[in-house]
Design a protein around this motif. Structure first.
Motif, PDB file in Angstrom:
ATOM      1  N   LEU A  47       0.835  -1.197   0.000  1.00 27.89           N
ATOM      2  CA  LEU A  47       0.000   0.000   0.000  1.00 27.89           C
ATOM      3  C   LEU A  47       0.873   1.251   0.000  1.00 27.89           C
ATOM      4  N   VAL A  48       1.932   1.251   0.791  1.00 31.38           N
ATOM      5  CA  VAL A  48       2.846   2.389   0.836  1.00 31.38           C
ATOM      6  C   VAL A  48       3.485   2.609  -0.533  1.00 31.38           C
ATOM      7  N   ALA A  49       3.905   1.525  -1.190  1.00 27.41           N
ATOM      8  CA  ALA A  49       4.522   1.636  -2.519  1.00 27.41           C
ATOM      9  C   ALA A  49       3.539   2.206  -3.536  1.00 27.41           C
ATOM     10  N   ALA A  50       2.296   1.751  -3.489  1.00 29.46           N
ATOM     11  CA  ALA A  50       1.281   2.249  -4.429  1.00 29.46           C
ATOM     12  C   ALA A  50       1.000   3.730  -4.191  1.00 29.46           C
ATOM     13  N   ILE A  51       0.868   4.116  -2.940  1.00 28.30           N
ATOM     14  CA  ILE A  51       0.600   5.516  -2.615  1.00 28.30           C
ATOM     15  C   ILE A  51       1.779   6.388  -3.029  1.00 28.30           C
ATOM     16  N   ALA A  52       2.995   5.912  -2.788  1.00 32.18           N
ATOM     17  CA  ALA A  52       4.188   6.677  -3.169  1.00 32.18           C
ATOM     18  C   ALA A  52       4.229   6.898  -4.685  1.00 32.18           C
ATOM     19  N   SER A  53       3.904   5.862  -5.445  1.00 34.35           N
ATOM     20  CA  SER A  53       3.948   6.008  -6.900  1.00 34.35           C
ATOM     21  C   SER A  53       2.849   6.944  -7.411  1.00 34.35           C
ATOM     22  N   LEU A  54       1.682   6.930  -6.766  1.00 29.73           N
ATOM     23  CA  LEU A  54       0.582   7.798  -7.199  1.00 29.73           C
ATOM     24  C   LEU A  54       0.745   9.234  -6.724  1.00 29.73           C
ATOM     25  N   SER A  55       1.461   9.421  -5.625  1.00 32.83           N
ATOM     26  CA  SER A  55       1.572  10.764  -5.061  1.00 32.83           C
ATOM     27  C   SER A  55       2.455  11.681  -5.898  1.00 32.83           C
ATOM     28  N   ALA A  56       3.223  11.124  -6.815  1.00 32.58           N
ATOM     29  CA  ALA A  56       4.055  11.956  -7.685  1.00 32.58           C
ATOM     30  C   ALA A  56       3.200  12.914  -8.518  1.00 32.58           C
ATOM     31  N   SER A  57       2.022  12.481  -8.931  1.00 34.16           N
ATOM     32  CA  SER A  57       1.149  13.366  -9.698  1.00 34.16           C
ATOM     33  C   SER A  57       0.066  14.004  -8.826  1.00 34.16           C
ATOM     34  N   GLU A  58      -0.075  13.616  -7.605  1.00 38.84           N
ATOM     35  CA  GLU A  58      -0.995  14.161  -6.596  1.00 38.84           C
ATOM     36  C   GLU A  58      -2.475  13.968  -6.879  1.00 38.84           C
TER      37      GLU A  58
END
Length: 163
Positions: A47-58
Protein backbone atom coordinates in the motif's frame (compact mmCIF):
# COMPACT_ATOMS: atom_id res chain seq x y z
CA UNK A 1 -4.13 6.40 34.85
CA UNK A 2 -1.58 3.59 34.57
CA UNK A 3 -0.77 2.32 31.12
CA UNK A 4 0.37 -1.26 30.78
CA UNK A 5 2.74 -2.55 28.07
CA UNK A 6 1.08 -3.71 24.84
CA UNK A 7 -2.07 -1.80 25.67
CA UNK A 8 -3.80 -0.43 22.58
CA UNK A 9 -6.42 2.28 22.23
CA UNK A 10 -8.33 3.93 19.43
CA UNK A 11 -7.17 7.54 19.57
CA UNK A 12 -8.06 10.58 17.57
CA UNK A 13 -5.29 11.51 15.11
CA UNK A 14 -4.55 14.69 17.04
CA UNK A 15 -3.33 12.62 20.00
CA UNK A 16 -1.48 9.94 18.06
CA UNK A 17 2.03 9.96 16.61
CA UNK A 18 3.98 10.94 19.67
CA UNK A 19 1.63 13.29 21.47
CA UNK A 20 0.46 12.49 24.94
CA UNK A 21 -3.14 11.39 25.37
CA UNK A 22 -5.31 14.47 25.46
CA UNK A 23 -2.63 16.69 23.87
CA UNK A 24 -3.76 18.08 20.55
CA UNK A 25 -1.54 18.27 17.49
CA UNK A 26 -2.60 20.55 14.63
CA UNK A 27 -2.84 18.58 11.39
CA UNK A 28 -4.00 19.13 7.86
CA UNK A 29 -6.39 16.56 6.39
CA UNK A 30 -4.79 16.56 2.94
CA UNK A 31 -2.39 19.45 2.54
CA UNK A 32 1.03 18.29 1.39
CA UNK A 33 1.32 15.15 -0.74
CA UNK A 34 4.65 13.56 -1.57
CA UNK A 35 6.11 10.10 -1.98
CA UNK A 36 7.95 10.12 1.36
CA UNK A 37 4.94 11.03 3.48
CA UNK A 38 3.74 7.62 4.65
CA UNK A 39 5.47 5.04 6.80
CA UNK A 40 3.88 1.61 6.65
CA UNK A 41 3.81 -1.34 8.95
CA UNK A 42 5.63 -4.50 7.92
CA UNK A 43 2.77 -6.24 6.09
CA UNK A 44 1.40 -3.33 4.11
CA UNK A 45 4.41 -2.08 2.17
CA UNK A 46 2.36 -2.83 -0.97
CA UNK A 47 0.00 0.00 0.00
CA UNK A 48 2.85 2.39 0.84
CA UNK A 49 4.52 1.64 -2.52
CA UNK A 50 1.28 2.25 -4.43
CA UNK A 51 0.60 5.52 -2.61
CA UNK A 52 4.19 6.68 -3.17
CA UNK A 53 3.95 6.01 -6.90
CA UNK A 54 0.58 7.80 -7.20
CA UNK A 55 1.57 10.76 -5.06
CA UNK A 56 4.06 11.96 -7.68
CA UNK A 57 1.15 13.37 -9.70
CA UNK A 58 -1.00 14.16 -6.60
CA UNK A 59 -4.37 14.04 -8.39
CA UNK A 60 -5.23 10.43 -7.42
CA UNK A 61 -4.79 11.21 -3.71
CA UNK A 62 -6.58 14.56 -4.00
CA UNK A 63 -9.52 12.80 -5.73
CA UNK A 64 -9.84 10.39 -2.79
CA UNK A 65 -10.07 13.35 -0.38
CA UNK A 66 -12.07 15.75 -2.60
CA UNK A 67 -15.08 15.71 -0.23
CA UNK A 68 -13.00 16.17 2.93
CA UNK A 69 -12.37 19.48 4.69
CA UNK A 70 -8.84 20.90 4.43
CA UNK A 71 -8.46 21.09 8.22
CA UNK A 72 -9.61 18.62 10.89
CA UNK A 73 -13.18 19.08 12.06
CA UNK A 74 -13.05 21.12 15.26
CA UNK A 75 -14.37 19.30 18.32
CA UNK A 76 -15.43 16.21 16.31
CA UNK A 77 -13.73 13.09 15.07
CA UNK A 78 -15.35 13.05 11.66
CA UNK A 79 -16.96 11.98 9.51
CA UNK A 80 -14.48 12.12 6.66
CA UNK A 81 -15.68 10.88 3.26
CA UNK A 82 -13.12 9.09 1.08
CA UNK A 83 -13.87 8.25 -2.55
CA UNK A 84 -12.45 4.76 -3.14
CA UNK A 85 -13.19 1.87 -5.50
CA UNK A 86 -14.54 -1.22 -3.73
CA UNK A 87 -12.91 -4.50 -4.84
CA UNK A 88 -15.87 -6.43 -3.42
CA UNK A 89 -18.26 -4.60 -5.78
CA UNK A 90 -16.32 -4.85 -9.03
CA UNK A 91 -14.26 -1.73 -8.18
CA UNK A 92 -17.36 0.44 -8.22
CA UNK A 93 -16.72 3.94 -6.85
CA UNK A 94 -17.93 4.16 -3.27
CA UNK A 95 -17.84 6.69 -0.48
CA UNK A 96 -16.16 5.36 2.66
CA UNK A 97 -17.16 7.28 5.79
CA UNK A 98 -14.55 7.33 8.57
CA UNK A 99 -13.83 8.96 11.86
CA UNK A 100 -10.24 9.97 12.58
CA UNK A 101 -9.60 7.46 15.35
CA UNK A 102 -6.80 4.99 14.69
CA UNK A 103 -5.43 2.10 16.75
CA UNK A 104 -2.39 3.17 18.77
CA UNK A 105 -0.04 1.55 21.27
CA UNK A 106 1.68 3.11 24.26
CA UNK A 107 5.21 4.30 23.52
CA UNK A 108 7.66 4.07 26.41
CA UNK A 109 10.72 6.10 27.25
CA UNK A 110 13.83 4.47 28.70
CA UNK A 111 13.18 6.02 32.10
CA UNK A 112 11.19 4.10 34.72
CA UNK A 113 8.89 2.42 32.21
CA UNK A 114 6.69 5.49 31.94
CA UNK A 115 4.42 5.96 28.98
CA UNK A 116 5.74 8.66 26.67
CA UNK A 117 2.78 9.12 24.33
CA UNK A 118 1.11 6.97 21.71
CA UNK A 119 2.16 5.61 18.31
CA UNK A 120 -0.07 4.31 15.51
CA UNK A 121 -0.16 0.49 15.39
CA UNK A 122 -0.05 0.47 11.59
CA UNK A 123 0.94 3.22 9.16
CA UNK A 124 1.89 6.73 10.18
CA UNK A 125 2.84 10.04 8.60
CA UNK A 126 6.16 11.82 8.60
CA UNK A 127 4.52 15.25 8.82
CA UNK A 128 1.44 16.57 10.52
CA UNK A 129 -0.89 15.24 7.84
CA UNK A 130 -3.92 13.01 8.39
CA UNK A 131 -4.34 11.63 4.87
CA UNK A 132 -1.88 8.69 5.05
CA UNK A 133 -3.59 7.20 8.11
CA UNK A 134 -7.11 7.99 6.91
CA UNK A 135 -6.31 6.43 3.54
CA UNK A 136 -4.92 3.30 5.17
CA UNK A 137 -8.01 3.09 7.39
CA UNK A 138 -10.30 3.47 4.36
CA UNK A 139 -8.54 0.70 2.44
CA UNK A 140 -8.63 -1.49 5.56
CA UNK A 141 -12.38 -0.88 5.84
CA UNK A 142 -12.92 -1.98 2.23
CA UNK A 143 -10.80 -5.11 2.67
CA UNK A 144 -12.38 -6.18 5.98
CA UNK A 145 -10.15 -4.66 8.67
CA UNK A 146 -6.54 -3.79 9.42
CA UNK A 147 -5.60 -7.48 9.55
CA UNK A 148 -6.64 -7.73 5.89
CA UNK A 149 -3.91 -5.27 4.86
CA UNK A 150 -1.31 -8.01 5.03
CA UNK A 151 0.35 -9.38 1.89
CA UNK A 152 -1.40 -7.84 -1.10
CA UNK A 153 0.14 -6.43 -4.26
CA UNK A 154 0.54 -2.86 -5.56
CA UNK A 155 -1.97 -3.22 -8.46
CA UNK A 156 -4.78 -3.85 -5.94
CA UNK A 157 -4.03 -0.56 -4.21
CA UNK A 158 -3.88 1.26 -7.55
CA UNK A 159 -7.30 -0.15 -8.44
CA UNK A 160 -8.79 0.80 -5.04
CA UNK A 161 -7.44 4.36 -5.35
CA UNK A 162 -8.02 5.06 -9.04
CA UNK A 163 -10.58 2.53 -10.26
Amino acid sequence: EEITPYQARWLQLGTASGASAGESVARAVCGSIDATMMLGSTGCQWLVAAIASLSASEWPIREVFAQCPKQPLEGRDGPYALALFDPNRGFKRTQVMLNDRIPCYARYSNRRDRAAGWRPCYGSALRLEMWPMLLEKGVARLLGGYQALQAHRVPLAWAILTG
